[in-house]
Design an enzyme around this catalytic site. Structure first.
Site, PDB file in Angstrom:
ATOM      1  N   GLY A 196       2.467   2.688  -2.518  1.00  0.00           N
ATOM      2  CA  GLY A 196       2.115   3.464  -3.710  1.00  0.00           C
ATOM      3  C   GLY A 196       0.727   4.059  -3.609  1.00  0.00           C
ATOM      4  CB  ALA A 252      -0.989   0.038   1.168  1.00  0.00           C
TER       5      ALA A 252
END
Length: 315
Positions: free
Chosen positions: A255, A253
């Site tokens: 990005g 998570a």
């Protein structure tokens, strides 16, 4: 001009229940390896980005689909706790809620396999898309939803006067007429190399790839370089924002956290380098924690980390 008014973001994307398997390292082919633990945690790129936007102070409307099962109900309840508008959340009568198998190594590196389930059946007609986009600042979407729907939603957003941010992950071929409809394109170095057709391993190579993608008509391009930082490419300026050095626990998570913090800052009127700096700080906090949505920081946490930010460099 910046504003303190909470921006409205429409997020179109996937919802998955992540099965998180912690292992010392990835096993080789044919090898049996003892793992540390197995846990279940809310995830999916759509869900992660919606939560990231909400925790940075955005008002979020989510367009997604779950199954009629315990996992779907758990995802719904988790999203409600973050104050996300679920009026357009669909429930599939047959397909199960999407799942992701996440193998997390002690190094923090992860390997992910997604089973789309109900996500693959997500569909809206134009009228149903128009309602949540009315008055919204940005549509945020990825490619874990059916591509025809993503293209339909982008066109609907343009008609509604709503800006579009695309995170083209997982990669797939995109039509030429999509690029000029994108105000913001956020992608990692692997995706940038594939779409631009050139290597992307350094900030200078990311700049070249970003300019190639910018030439297709996109408003701005941001290429994330993992632990090194992010390159922002615009017609008037190109900047490299180094990342903070942190002890990595889990990159899941990261990005999506970057994207959520970035788009809320852009919607508030911050410039691209300043918005990217917020995204980099949010992602730095995310990777020091375990899990997907559980690791996403609040705007107060990002604010506290901003003074420690290394200076951005013009390219």
């Amino acid at each position: 001009m910046t504003t303190n008014t909470p921006p409205t973001l429409v997020v179109l994307g996937s919802l998955n229940m992540d099965l998180l398997l912690r292992v010392p390292r990835a096993p080789a082919g044919g090898e049996t390896l003892l793992g540390h633990s197995l846990s279940q945690t809310p995830g999916g790129k759509g869900g992660n980005q919606a939560v990231a936007c909400a925790r940075q102070g955005g008002h979020v409307r989510l367009l997604a689909r779950i199954g009629r099962d315990a996992e779907g109900q758990a995802l719904r309840e988790a999203l409600q706790r973050d104050g996300i508008d679920l009026a357009a959340l669909q429930q599939d009568p047959q397909q199960p809620t999407g799942k992701a198998l996440v193998m997390l190594e002690d190094s923090g590196q992860n390997r992910i396999v997604v089973l789309p389930g109900a996500n693959a059946e997500l569909a809206f007609d134009d009228e149903a898309l128009a309602a949540p986009l009315q008055g919204a600042d940005y549509l945020v979407t990825q490619l874990e939803s059916p591509l025809p729907l993503v293209l339909q939603a982008v066109a609907a957003a343009r008609r509604a006067g709503c800006k579009v941010l695309l995170n083209p992950s997982p990669m797939q071929p995109l039509p030429d007429d999509l690029w000029p409809q994108l105000d913001t394109l956020v992608l990692n170095e692997i995706e940038a190399a594939d779409y631009a057709g050139m290597p992307v391993t350094t900030p200078e190579e990311a700049l070249a790839a970003g300019r190639a993608l910018l030439a297709r008509g996109t408003g701005r391009v941001l290429i994330t370089l993992g632990a090194r930082g992010v390159v922002t490419v615009e017609r008037e300026a190109c900047v490299f924002q180094p990342a903070l050095k942190v002890a990595v626990v889990d990159t899941t998570a990261a990005g999506d956290t970057f994207t959520g913090a970035l788009v809320v800052a852009l919607a508030r009127g911050l410039g691209t380098p300043e918005a990217a700096a917020r995204g980099v700080r949010a992602a730095a906090l995310c990777v020091t924690r375990l899990g997907a949505q559980a690791s996403i920081p609040t705007t107060e946490e990002v604010e506290a980390l901003l003074p420690a930010a290394p200076a951005a460099l013009n390219l």
